[in-house]
Design an enzyme around this catalytic site. Structure first.
Site: not given
Ligand code: COA
Length: 335
Positions: A119, A246, A276
């Site tokens: 990520c 994030h 996500n």
């Protein structure tokens, strides 16, 4: 021109942003029909209410190309000289996603490659793109984060399935000066392979994650990297107008903001609407926030991410005036 002024004139400057989300949305209620979970549990532990999920007809390449096309259409006119795609879910192991995306955009011939850093991939890609610009390899680089994470967990795994969604985001970087709006500050990056087992996936349906440990690492690493990036840019954390973390879990991002002392209304998020989305998370949020005005010209902005690897990173920029006019496809926003 002195070496210092030459370097200052080779900063990487954001001049376009775009995003793409699959049209199909899965609400929490749909998950509760097949998993031992509740809407209340998912909302209260993660902040997530829905996620966009790509069908078999929408590949990582498709999402990446759509986000990139929007970044090019909505930003300042440029000729792209390199394409970098951050992804952990390429359509194939080989070849990479980026050459196909470049060709879709009519850019056949330019350097194009993928990189994988979980990520954190988008921040790693920003750093390598800044390197391409600094070394005069390319004057303009398209940086894309694209992932299809929704189908990675075991469909029966109630701990992971609710967390992930699919999407892509992109920014265009051009050569410019360190003192202009949009110029990237130093990029702080790190990794720790001793935590490799905390988030891992080999094939679809095989994602394994130690949620609680990942949570702790995510808060610590993003907070520390953010402080380091702010210091490297010559900022105090109180200078931050917009924190773009994030989007993994709204509790993680709230902890990070609290540890940094960034007020709630300076933190942007959209995990509630998209879940996500991996390497797409930050550019998706940047494009959406710039389009709806929550991120505006002159905002001192700090980006930070954490992911599998373990990997983490952070960087700064003063948001430029992109004169964005359109909202990214289907993108939502929490606050
Ligand atoms: N619905 C209901 N209960 C659930 C559940 C769900 N969807 N998922 C887990 N649970 C249960 C667990 O089985 C556990 O039950 P037990 O106490 O009987 O063993 C209980 O809830 C608490 O689990 P725990 O893991 O301690 O919960 P948590 O508050 O840490 O939340 C996560 C779990 C996964 C949401 C959280 O750890 C998290 O977000 N971690 C980070 C994950 C992430 O972002 N990864 C990507 C990073 S890039």
């Amino acid at each position: 021109m002195t070496a210092a002024s030459k370097a200052a004139a080779r900063a990487a400057v954001v001049c376009g942003a775009g995003a793409a989300l699959p049209p199909h949305i899965i609400m929490n209620a749909e998950l509760t029909a097949r998993l031992d979970t509740t809407d209340e549990w998912i909302r209260s532990r993660t902040g997530i209410t829905q996620r966009h999920v790509a069908g078999v007809d929408l590949s990582t390449t498709d999402l990446a190309a759509r986000a990139a096309a929007q970044a090019l259409a909505d930003g300042q006119p440029v000729t792209v000289e390199a394409v970098v795609v951050a992804t952990t879910t390429p359509d194939r192991c080989c070849p990479a996603t980026a050459p196909a995306v470049a060709t879709r955009l009519g850019l056949t011939g330019v350097p194009a490659y993928d990189l994988a850093a979980g990520c954190t991939g988008f921040l790693y890609a920003l750093a390598t793109a800044a390197g391409l610009i600094a070394t005069d390899t390319a004057r303009t680089v398209l940086v894309i984060g694209a992932d299809r994470l929704a189908t990675l967990p075991d469909p029966e795994d109630r701990t992971s399935v609710p967390l992930f969604g699919d999407g892509a985001g992109a920014v265009v970087l051009r050569r410019g000066s360190t003192d202009e709006a949009g110029a990237l500050g130093p990029v702080v990056l790190g990794s720790d392979g001793t935590g490799a087992d905390l988030i891992q996936a080999s094939l679809p349906g095989t994602l394994h994650m130690d949620g609680a440990d990942v949570f702790r690492h995510a808060v610590d690493r993003m907070s520390t990297a953010s402080r380091q990036a702010a210091t490297a840019a010559g900022w105090d954390v109180t200078d931050i107008d917009r924190l773009i973390p994030h989007q993994a879990n709204s509790r993680i991002t709230s902890f990070v903001a609290r540890q940094l002392g960034v007020p709630d209304d300076h933190q942007l998020g959209n995990v509630g609407d998209v879940g996500n989305t991996g390497a797409a998370s930050i550019p998706l949020l940047l494009a959406r926030s710039a389009a709806d005005g929550r991120l505006g010209p002159g905002h001192r902005t700090l980006l930070t991410a954490f992911g599998a690897g373990l990997t983490w990173g952070a960087t700064t920029l003063t948001w430029p005036d992109l004169s964005l006019t359109r909202l990214p496809e289907g993108a939502g926003h929490d606050r």
